[in-house]
Motif scaffolding. Structure first.
Motif, PDB file in Angstrom:
ATOM      1  N   LYS A 150       1.720  22.537   9.758  1.00  0.00           N
ATOM      2  CA  LYS A 150       3.107  22.139   9.997  1.00  0.00           C
ATOM      3  C   LYS A 150       3.399  20.874   9.193  1.00  0.00           C
ATOM      4  N   ASP A 151       4.637  20.764   8.681  1.00  0.00           N
ATOM      5  CA  ASP A 151       5.020  19.507   8.059  1.00  0.00           C
ATOM      6  C   ASP A 151       5.545  18.564   9.131  1.00  0.00           C
ATOM      7  N   ASP A 152       6.028  17.386   8.725  1.00  0.00           N
ATOM      8  CA  ASP A 152       6.456  16.410   9.726  1.00  0.00           C
ATOM      9  C   ASP A 152       7.736  16.838  10.441  1.00  0.00           C
ATOM     10  N   ALA A 153       8.432  17.829   9.899  1.00  0.00           N
ATOM     11  CA  ALA A 153       9.632  18.339  10.561  1.00  0.00           C
ATOM     12  C   ALA A 153       9.337  19.561  11.425  1.00  0.00           C
ATOM     13  N   GLY A 154       8.069  19.974  11.478  1.00  0.00           N
ATOM     14  CA  GLY A 154       7.691  21.119  12.290  1.00  0.00           C
ATOM     15  C   GLY A 154       7.813  22.454  11.593  1.00  0.00           C
ATOM     16  N   ASN A 155       8.119  22.425  10.302  1.00  0.00           N
ATOM     17  CA  ASN A 155       8.220  23.684   9.554  1.00  0.00           C
ATOM     18  C   ASN A 155       6.832  24.201   9.197  1.00  0.00           C
ATOM     19  N   ASP A 156       6.720  25.509   9.065  1.00  0.00           N
ATOM     20  CA  ASP A 156       5.437  26.119   8.723  1.00  0.00           C
ATOM     21  C   ASP A 156       5.071  25.833   7.271  1.00  0.00           C
ATOM     22  N   VAL A 157       3.883  25.329   7.073  1.00  0.00           N
ATOM     23  CA  VAL A 157       3.339  25.101   5.733  1.00  0.00           C
ATOM     24  C   VAL A 157       1.871  25.496   5.767  1.00  0.00           C
ATOM     25  N   GLU A 158       1.271  25.519   4.614  1.00  0.00           N
ATOM     26  CA  GLU A 158      -0.154  25.827   4.536  1.00  0.00           C
ATOM     27  C   GLU A 158      -0.912  24.517   4.354  1.00  0.00           C
ATOM     28  N   SER A 159      -1.430  23.988   5.443  1.00  0.00           N
ATOM     29  CA  SER A 159      -2.162  22.730   5.386  1.00  0.00           C
ATOM     30  C   SER A 159      -3.125  22.652   6.558  1.00  0.00           C
ATOM     31  N   LEU A 160      -4.396  22.365   6.261  1.00  0.00           N
ATOM     32  CA  LEU A 160      -5.446  22.396   7.275  1.00  0.00           C
ATOM     33  C   LEU A 160      -5.828  21.031   7.826  1.00  0.00           C
ATOM     34  N   PHE A 161      -5.069  19.977   7.510  1.00  0.00           N
ATOM     35  CA  PHE A 161      -5.363  18.689   8.133  1.00  0.00           C
ATOM     36  C   PHE A 161      -5.241  18.841   9.644  1.00  0.00           C
ATOM     37  N   GLY A 162      -6.250  18.362  10.385  1.00  0.00           N
ATOM     38  CA  GLY A 162      -6.252  18.516  11.829  1.00  0.00           C
ATOM     39  C   GLY A 162      -5.305  17.572  12.538  1.00  0.00           C
ATOM     40  N   ALA A 163      -5.099  17.828  13.820  1.00  0.00           N
ATOM     41  CA  ALA A 163      -4.176  17.011  14.617  1.00  0.00           C
ATOM     42  C   ALA A 163      -4.664  15.582  14.757  1.00  0.00           C
ATOM     43  N   GLN A 164      -5.974  15.366  14.640  1.00  0.00           N
ATOM     44  CA  GLN A 164      -6.528  14.019  14.804  1.00  0.00           C
ATOM     45  C   GLN A 164      -6.801  13.338  13.463  1.00  0.00           C
ATOM     46  N   ALA A 165      -6.369  13.944  12.369  1.00  0.00           N
ATOM     47  CA  ALA A 165      -6.606  13.360  11.050  1.00  0.00           C
ATOM     48  C   ALA A 165      -5.790  12.087  10.884  1.00  0.00           C
ATOM     49  N   THR A 166      -6.412  11.069  10.334  1.00  0.00           N
ATOM     50  CA  THR A 166      -5.747   9.799  10.051  1.00  0.00           C
ATOM     51  C   THR A 166      -6.078   9.379   8.625  1.00  0.00           C
ATOM     52  N   TYR A 167      -5.317   8.408   8.122  1.00  0.00           N
ATOM     53  CA  TYR A 167      -5.595   7.939   6.768  1.00  0.00           C
ATOM     54  C   TYR A 167      -5.520   6.409   6.728  1.00  0.00           C
ATOM     55  N   LYS A 168      -6.192   5.858   5.744  1.00  0.00           N
ATOM     56  CA  LYS A 168      -6.062   4.441   5.448  1.00  0.00           C
ATOM     57  C   LYS A 168      -5.922   4.285   3.942  1.00  0.00           C
ATOM     58  N   THR A 169      -5.163   3.275   3.550  1.00  0.00           N
ATOM     59  CA  THR A 169      -4.884   3.079   2.135  1.00  0.00           C
ATOM     60  C   THR A 169      -5.336   1.699   1.692  1.00  0.00           C
ATOM     61  N   ASP A 170      -5.738   1.642   0.442  1.00  0.00           N
ATOM     62  CA  ASP A 170      -6.051   0.377  -0.221  1.00  0.00           C
ATOM     63  C   ASP A 170      -5.383   0.444  -1.583  1.00  0.00           C
ATOM     64  N   GLY A 171      -4.119   0.051  -1.620  1.00  0.00           N
ATOM     65  CA  GLY A 171      -3.360   0.224  -2.840  1.00  0.00           C
ATOM     66  C   GLY A 171      -3.087   1.696  -3.074  1.00  0.00           C
ATOM     67  N   ARG A 172      -3.539   2.201  -4.221  1.00  0.00           N
ATOM     68  CA  ARG A 172      -3.355   3.628  -4.541  1.00  0.00           C
ATOM     69  C   ARG A 172      -4.468   4.489  -3.970  1.00  0.00           C
TER      70      ARG A 172
ATOM     71  N   ASP B 170       0.841  -1.200   0.000  1.00  0.00           N
ATOM     72  CA  ASP B 170       0.000   0.000   0.000  1.00  0.00           C
ATOM     73  C   ASP B 170       0.874   1.247   0.000  1.00  0.00           C
ATOM     74  N   ALA B 171       0.280   2.340  -0.439  1.00  0.00           N
ATOM     75  CA  ALA B 171       0.995   3.614  -0.424  1.00  0.00           C
ATOM     76  C   ALA B 171       1.260   4.049   1.020  1.00  0.00           C
ATOM     77  N   VAL B 172       2.339   4.765   1.208  1.00  0.00           N
ATOM     78  CA  VAL B 172       2.692   5.329   2.516  1.00  0.00           C
ATOM     79  C   VAL B 172       2.773   6.851   2.354  1.00  0.00           C
ATOM     80  N   ILE B 173       1.990   7.564   3.146  1.00  0.00           N
ATOM     81  CA  ILE B 173       1.965   9.023   3.031  1.00  0.00           C
ATOM     82  C   ILE B 173       2.172   9.667   4.393  1.00  0.00           C
ATOM     83  N   VAL B 174       2.456  10.953   4.385  1.00  0.00           N
ATOM     84  CA  VAL B 174       2.598  11.751   5.606  1.00  0.00           C
ATOM     85  C   VAL B 174       1.679  12.963   5.474  1.00  0.00           C
ATOM     86  N   LEU B 175       0.760  13.113   6.413  1.00  0.00           N
ATOM     87  CA  LEU B 175      -0.145  14.263   6.406  1.00  0.00           C
ATOM     88  C   LEU B 175       0.528  15.457   7.072  1.00  0.00           C
ATOM     89  N   TYR B 176       0.415  16.624   6.459  1.00  0.00           N
ATOM     90  CA  TYR B 176       0.889  17.856   7.080  1.00  0.00           C
ATOM     91  C   TYR B 176      -0.280  18.444   7.866  1.00  0.00           C
TER      92      TYR B 176
END
Length: 554
Positions: A359-381, A349-355
């Protein structure tokens, strides 16, 4: 006594004129039914009544707009009812195809009906209209723009804004390929010893140049088979046959779909049979002249996409070019290291990182509104991101797109996917008398592509089972869309009732301001009529007063 100025007549005449003016006003009210016929009648009242009348007219049209909106929703819901029936029918056909009593020909006949129903669903999606407005093709859903993804769908709980994620690893298919590349020469002897007959096959390929060509590999194979019959101990019978083509007979199965090959078959025949086995087994085979060797992959992506190829023997697998020489491992091995006549692999399955939270995964400022409790699941693509308050965003990643992969120009991708979720696209129903009093209606696309049933195929191995799962999910999807339409429809019904009630109350209010009270006005009319009659009589009497002066002159 004065005769030049009859003051009694003047006074009486003035009063009579006033009475006539008032009587005229009263008669105008009685004939028009309005208490206010001129701005001078009630300056503030006419201003209030004018505004109220504009509201009443607007409320009446808004109620009509709401009724039209209900008609739109009923039209869409009626079409979705047929889509639901078609999905139910396809699921029924999938259950039928899953029965082992059906032959390949019967499954192909079932697949033809399924394909016809899929085409009809897409036709309904593209042609269901109201007043030339397409309802079910996604044009009435909010627009979302993004790179390197398709089939984007967002729920009502996804606020407009920018969302970002990074694809660290693309989804992969289960895959197996021949280990033969470039120039290759194959030379091996296979012994099959039986009780009375010993069979020895010597298989040797010719040498070919250039990129690998599977058909050439098979066609340049030379084989010699010797049979020694020991049934008569006094006379050993030896028989030798030789030829070109597939070195030995054998069989294989791809995800459970079996196919048998005959010794000496041409490269064209062998490749064609492999291609057919892949189609039926739910796999994909590359071109026969792929310079890296033929590659067999699972049709689907992801961890659930398994590829299992079983050969009748290790020797037969080698005769087809599937090898395990300690280099590129193709065939499986057991715990003791013994090569087994099979290939088993699973995709990833695909592996992704939500910002999240800008903030990105390194803590840098970005423009992204995914919440702190957002999660994902994948089924292939396919990826589904969820969060609280009904937040859900689903999409399909492009094949092979990931961080550090190379684009067509040879430059590495950063793996970033940026979503721009907008409020554009939904139908705005004007359900109020003033600006901004509107209701937005979203209708998602119900095409086979967005429901992920565009590739349903019950002729493949495990195809009926996969179809049942996909159609079950599609049925849930359509039911969800219909439920949303029903919620909109119920809301609009209450809205129109509220508008009608408000219009009724405002009409009553404006009536109290500008409508004449006929009973009171009639009383006023009667009074003024009597006064007018009295005034006329008094004026007649006043006009006779100067005649009395003549008596003084006699």
């Amino acid at each position: 006594m004065r005769i030049n100025n009859n003051m009694s007549a003047v006074i009486t005449n003035n009063k009579l004129l006033g009475t006539e003016g008032s009587l005229s006003d009263v008669m105008e009210k009685l004939s028009s039914g309005f208490n206010i016929n001129h701005a001078s009648d009630n300056p503030s009242g006419i201003a209030i009544a004018g505004k109220m009348q504009a509201q009443i007219d607007g409320l009446d049209q808004a109620s009509t707009n709401g009724s039209d909106g209900i008609s739109v929703l009923q039209t869409a819901e009626g079409a979705l009812n047929e889509v639901t029936d078609m999905i139910q029918r396809m699921r029924e056909l999938s259950i039928q195809a899953a029965n082992g009593t059906n032959s390949d020909e019967e499954r192909e006949a079932i697949q033809k009906e399924i394909e016809s129903l899929l085409s009809e669903i897409d036709r309904v999606s593209q042609t269901t209209e109201f007043n030339k407005i397409n309802l079910l093709d996604g044009s009435l859903d909010c627009r979302t723009y993004a790179n390197n993804v398709t089939r984007i769908a967002t729920s009502n709980g996804v606020p407009a804004g920018i969302y970002q994620l990074r694809v660290d690893k693309a989804a992969e298919r289960a895959v197996s390929s021949t280990s033969l590349t470039g120039e290759y020469e194959f030379d091996e002897v296979f012994d099959n010893t039986y009780t009375e007959v010993k069979t020895t096959t010597h298989v040797k390929t010719g040498t070919f140049s250039g990129g690998f060509n599977f058909k050439e590999f098979i066609d340049t194979t030379r084989w010699v088979t010797t049979e020694e019959d020991y049934s008569d101990p006094e006379k050993i019978v030896t028989k030798t046959t030789e030829g070109d083509g597939l070195g030995i007979s054998g069989s294989l199965s791809i995800n459970g779909y079996p196919v048998t090959f005959t010794q000496g078959s041409s490269g064209e025949t062998v490749y064609g049979m492999l291609r057919q086995a892949c189609e039926k087994g739910g796999a994909v085979i590359t071109d026969f002249d792929d310079p890296e060797g033929i590659k067999i992959s699972s049709y689907k992506y992801g961890a659930d996409a398994e590829l299992k190829i079983e050969f009748s023997s290790v020797e037969f697998a080698r005769a087809l070019g599937f090898y395990n020489d300690g280099g590129d491992e193709v065939l499986d091995k057991d715990e003791a290291g013994t090569v087994l006549p099979r290939i088993a692999d699973a995709g990833e399955d695909a592996v992704i990182v939500l910002y999240q939270n800008n903030k990105d995964d390194a803590g840098n400022d970005v423009e992204s509104l995914f919440g702190a409790q957002a999660t994902y699941k994948t089924d292939g693509r396919r990826v589904i991101v969820s969060d609280t308050k009904g937040f859900e965003m689903s999409f399909l990643l492009d094949d092979g797109f990931q961080k550090d992969a190379l684009d067509p120009a040879g430059n590495p991708y950063d793996g970033l996917v940026t979503f721009n979720v907008t409020d554009i696209g939904s139908m705005a129903l004007q359900v109020g008398a003033n600006e901004g009093q509107s209701m937005k209606v979203r209708i998602a696309s119900v095409s086979t592509e967005f429901m992920y049933i565009d590739d349903v195929d019950v002729t493949r191995a495990e195809g009926p089972e996969d179809a049942m799962d996909a159609l079950e999910e599609a049925l849930s999807y359509v039911t969800s869309v219909r439920s949303q339409l029903g919620a909109y429809e119920n809301r609009l019904e209450h809205t129109t009732k509220s508008l009608d009630a408000t219009e009724e109350n405002m009409t009553s209010a404006i009536s109290r301001i500008e409508d004449a009270d006929m009973a009171t006005t009639m009383v006023e009319y009667t009074k003024l009529n009597v006064l007018e009659q009295a005034g006329v009589s008094a004026l007649a009497q006043a006009n006779e007063l100067p005649q009395l002066a003549l008596q003084l002159l006699q």
